[in-house]
Design a protein around this motif. Structure first.
Motif, mmCIF file in Angstrom:
data_model
loop_
_atom_site.group_PDB
_atom_site.id
_atom_site.type_symbol
_atom_site.label_atom_id
_atom_site.label_comp_id
_atom_site.label_asym_id
_atom_site.label_seq_id
_atom_site.Cartn_x
_atom_site.Cartn_y
_atom_site.Cartn_z
ATOM 1 N N LEU A 146 0.875 -1.194 -0.093
ATOM 2 C CA LEU A 146 0.159 -0.004 0.091
ATOM 3 C C LEU A 146 0.794 1.393 0.130
ATOM 4 C CD1 LEU A 146 -2.812 -1.102 2.643
ATOM 5 C CD2 LEU A 146 -2.821 -0.956 -0.001
ATOM 6 N N ASP A 147 2.002 1.095 0.628
ATOM 7 C CA ASP A 147 2.908 2.479 0.473
ATOM 8 C C ASP A 147 3.772 2.607 -0.831
ATOM 9 O OD1 ASP A 147 4.537 0.052 0.503
ATOM 10 O OD2 ASP A 147 5.997 0.742 1.810
ATOM 11 N N GLU A 148 3.293 1.861 -1.618
ATOM 12 C CA GLU A 148 3.794 2.008 -3.042
ATOM 13 C C GLU A 148 3.441 3.492 -3.927
ATOM 14 O OE1 GLU A 148 6.738 1.222 -5.847
ATOM 15 O OE2 GLU A 148 6.318 0.195 -4.250
ATOM 16 N N LEU A 149 2.122 3.875 -3.613
ATOM 17 C CA LEU A 149 1.615 4.701 -4.087
ATOM 18 C C LEU A 149 2.328 6.228 -3.497
ATOM 19 C CD1 LEU A 149 -2.155 4.416 -3.759
ATOM 20 C CD2 LEU A 149 -0.863 4.048 -5.647
ATOM 21 N N SER A 150 3.060 6.260 -2.589
ATOM 22 C CA SER A 150 3.868 7.309 -2.077
ATOM 23 C C SER A 150 5.198 7.203 -2.376
ATOM 24 C CB SER A 150 3.504 7.605 -0.555
ATOM 25 O OG SER A 150 3.895 6.588 0.151
ATOM 26 N N GLY A 152 9.236 6.905 -3.873
ATOM 27 C CA GLY A 152 9.882 7.559 -4.575
ATOM 28 C C GLY A 152 10.191 6.873 -6.144
ATOM 29 N N LEU A 153 10.329 5.646 -6.106
ATOM 30 C CA LEU A 153 10.529 5.026 -7.335
ATOM 31 C C LEU A 153 9.130 5.217 -8.338
ATOM 32 C CD1 LEU A 153 12.101 2.976 -9.002
ATOM 33 C CD2 LEU A 153 10.852 1.201 -7.871
ATOM 34 N N ARG A 154 8.039 4.871 -7.620
ATOM 35 C CA ARG A 154 6.900 5.252 -8.514
ATOM 36 C C ARG A 154 6.900 6.670 -9.140
ATOM 37 N NH1 ARG A 154 1.605 7.257 -7.876
ATOM 38 N NH2 ARG A 154 0.068 6.320 -9.357
ATOM 39 N N ARG A 155 6.967 7.628 -8.322
ATOM 40 C CA ARG A 155 7.112 8.980 -8.731
ATOM 41 C C ARG A 155 8.114 9.197 -9.661
ATOM 42 N NH1 ARG A 155 6.544 11.827 -2.741
ATOM 43 N NH2 ARG A 155 4.513 11.219 -2.265
ATOM 44 N N GLY A 156 9.316 8.592 -9.587
ATOM 45 C CA GLY A 156 10.253 8.587 -10.563
ATOM 46 C C GLY A 156 9.846 7.977 -11.900
ATOM 47 N N TYR A 157 9.064 7.137 -11.643
ATOM 48 C CA TYR A 157 8.610 6.212 -13.040
ATOM 49 C C TYR A 157 7.569 7.185 -13.622
ATOM 50 C CZ TYR A 157 4.868 3.328 -15.320
ATOM 51 O OH TYR A 157 4.020 2.824 -16.132
ATOM 52 N N LEU A 158 6.765 7.749 -13.097
ATOM 53 C CA LEU A 158 5.820 8.592 -13.605
ATOM 54 C C LEU A 158 6.423 10.039 -14.327
ATOM 55 C CD1 LEU A 158 2.714 8.650 -11.048
ATOM 56 C CD2 LEU A 158 2.918 7.392 -13.189
ATOM 57 N N LEU A 159 7.297 10.401 -13.606
ATOM 58 C CA LEU A 159 8.341 11.384 -14.129
ATOM 59 C C LEU A 159 8.769 11.290 -15.300
ATOM 60 C CD1 LEU A 159 8.826 14.581 -13.506
ATOM 61 C CD2 LEU A 159 10.782 13.724 -12.262
ATOM 62 N N LEU A 160 9.587 10.148 -15.418
ATOM 63 C CA LEU A 160 10.311 9.602 -16.594
ATOM 64 C C LEU A 160 9.478 9.340 -17.621
ATOM 65 C CD1 LEU A 160 12.901 8.487 -17.960
ATOM 66 C CD2 LEU A 160 12.043 6.420 -17.186
ATOM 67 N N GLY A 161 8.255 8.866 -17.500
ATOM 68 C CA GLY A 161 7.141 8.811 -18.723
ATOM 69 C C GLY A 161 6.515 10.209 -19.185
ATOM 70 N N THR A 162 6.294 11.068 -18.164
ATOM 71 C CA THR A 162 6.046 12.529 -18.454
ATOM 72 C C THR A 162 7.099 13.285 -19.425
ATOM 73 O OG1 THR A 162 4.843 12.726 -16.307
ATOM 74 C CG2 THR A 162 5.268 14.648 -17.553
ATOM 75 N N VAL A 163 8.394 13.021 -18.920
ATOM 76 C CA VAL A 163 9.421 13.657 -19.818
ATOM 77 C C VAL A 163 9.505 12.921 -21.186
ATOM 78 C CG1 VAL A 163 11.998 13.908 -19.961
ATOM 79 C CG2 VAL A 163 10.813 14.252 -17.736
ATOM 80 N N ILE A 164 9.642 11.387 -21.131
ATOM 81 C CA ILE A 164 9.563 11.003 -22.541
ATOM 82 C C ILE A 164 8.376 11.111 -23.473
ATOM 83 C CG2 ILE A 164 9.641 8.516 -23.699
ATOM 84 C CD1 ILE A 164 10.977 7.517 -21.231
ATOM 85 N N PHE A 165 7.175 11.133 -23.224
ATOM 86 C CA PHE A 165 6.266 11.117 -23.991
ATOM 87 C C PHE A 165 6.072 12.864 -24.168
ATOM 88 C CE2 PHE A 165 5.461 6.972 -22.263
ATOM 89 C CZ PHE A 165 5.415 6.353 -23.329
ATOM 90 N N GLY A 166 6.324 13.706 -23.232
ATOM 91 C CA GLY A 166 6.249 15.178 -23.346
ATOM 92 C C GLY A 166 7.090 15.631 -24.671
ATOM 93 N N LEU A 167 8.432 14.936 -24.337
ATOM 94 C CA LEU A 167 9.573 15.304 -25.421
ATOM 95 C C LEU A 167 8.894 14.918 -26.528
ATOM 96 C CD1 LEU A 167 12.296 16.582 -26.097
ATOM 97 C CD2 LEU A 167 13.053 14.121 -25.451
ATOM 98 N N ALA A 168 8.637 13.684 -26.819
ATOM 99 C CA ALA A 168 7.785 12.980 -28.187
ATOM 100 C C ALA A 168 6.721 14.150 -28.657
ATOM 101 C CB ALA A 168 7.581 11.792 -27.961
ATOM 102 N N VAL A 219 1.085 15.361 -11.297
ATOM 103 C CA VAL A 219 0.361 16.646 -10.652
ATOM 104 C C VAL A 219 -0.389 16.077 -9.549
ATOM 105 C CG1 VAL A 219 -0.867 18.605 -10.882
ATOM 106 C CG2 VAL A 219 0.868 17.921 -12.615
ATOM 107 N N ARG A 220 -1.255 15.207 -9.610
ATOM 108 C CA ARG A 220 -1.994 14.550 -8.667
ATOM 109 C C ARG A 220 -1.233 14.133 -7.616
ATOM 110 N NH1 ARG A 220 -5.201 8.921 -9.398
ATOM 111 N NH2 ARG A 220 -2.834 8.264 -8.983
ATOM 112 N N ASP A 221 -0.326 13.412 -7.696
ATOM 113 C CA ASP A 221 0.600 13.163 -6.837
ATOM 114 C C ASP A 221 1.434 13.970 -5.978
ATOM 115 O OD1 ASP A 221 -0.018 10.434 -7.321
ATOM 116 O OD2 ASP A 221 1.860 9.742 -7.777
ATOM 117 N N VAL A 222 2.001 15.146 -6.667
ATOM 118 C CA VAL A 222 2.347 16.250 -5.976
ATOM 119 C C VAL A 222 1.425 16.968 -4.946
ATOM 120 C CG1 VAL A 222 3.246 18.494 -6.492
ATOM 121 C CG2 VAL A 222 4.121 16.622 -7.556
ATOM 122 N N ARG A 223 0.167 16.919 -5.664
ATOM 123 C CA ARG A 223 -0.897 17.689 -4.758
ATOM 124 C C ARG A 223 -1.136 16.949 -3.514
ATOM 125 N NH1 ARG A 223 -5.103 20.141 -9.446
ATOM 126 N NH2 ARG A 223 -3.726 21.818 -10.329
ATOM 127 N N ALA A 224 -0.983 15.544 -3.589
ATOM 128 C CA ALA A 224 -1.346 14.843 -2.589
ATOM 129 C C ALA A 224 -0.480 14.959 -1.291
ATOM 130 C CB ALA A 224 -1.460 13.322 -2.942
#
Length: 233
Positions: A146-150, A152-168, A219-224
């Protein structure tokens, strides 16, 4: 261009995972089996989504070719014209090779074959990417707590996806729109090859919603996360 982004995305995921494993201090990760499995699942999930994007781009390319013609996707040139037939003559010194190639028909067959290859590639990559991502998504739900939602590895995964597909998206979509408008608006000129929009537009249209989903999750995770009180020291 999309192939380069695929390579950068996979390498970025690997580098980010290694950095999380070997860094010291608070929040550092060790080489426990559970942590290694978590890293693998996130890397594999990223790879599965990238493969899915490549497949969907191929299918969208075929759709554009069917709707607007092969030239809109792959480009065309007014230089490709049928070869003239041999005129009738009674002069024995005039030689003419019978059955000269119709280059327009040959070019059309090549583009049809290319569109068929694109369809097969799109279906294969879409199915494999969806199955690969789905399998690892279910594995993540079964392995992680249950602690996976918070984490750092998951946040890094989401941030990496944001950077990759945002750049594309920011690279492919404007380029594809420009190529499409140039093909549709500017008149064809003799001897000028018109660049098609198949290299950029489908990829940009596919990466756009995926980038927005990743961005929304980040953004949702940052606001949480509750903000830390300001220091009075």
């Amino acid at each position: 261009m999309l192939g380069v982004l695929v390579t950068v995305g996979v390498l970025g995921a690997i580098v980010g995972a290694v950095a999380l494993l070997v860094r010291g201090g608070r929040g550092a990760m060790d080489f426990a089996p559970r942590n290694l499995v978590r890293v693998y699942l996130y890397i594999a999930s990223t790879a599965g989504i990238i493969v899915l994007v490549v497949g969907l781009s191929g299918l969208l390319t075929v759709g554009f070719a069917a709707a607007f013609g092969n030239g809109f996707v792959y480009g065309d040139s007014s230089l490709i014209q049928p070869a003239p037939a041999c005129p009738p003559t009674t002069d024995p010194n005039v030689k003419c090779v019978p059955g000269q190639t119709d280059f327009t028909a040959q070019r059309q067959r090549e583009l049809d074959r290319r569109r068929g290859d694109e369809l097969i590639r799109g279906i294969t990559f879409t199915v494999f990417g969806a199955l690969f991502w789905g399998a690892h998504y279910m594995a993540r739900r079964g392995v992680m707590g249950l602690d996976e939602l918070s984490s750092g590895l998951r946040r890094g995964y989401l941030l990496l996806g944001t950077v990759i597909f945002g750049l594309a998206t920011v690279v492919l979509l404007p380029t594809g729109i420009y190529q499409a408008l140039s093909y549709l608006i500017l008149p064809a000129e003799s001897g000028v090859f018109r660049q098609g929009a198949g290299d950029s537009l489908p990829g940009g249209l596919v990466t756009l919603p995926i980038w927005l989903i990743y961005l929304w999750l980040v953004v949702r995770d940052v606001r949480a996360v509750p903000a830390l009180p300001a220091s009075t020291a």
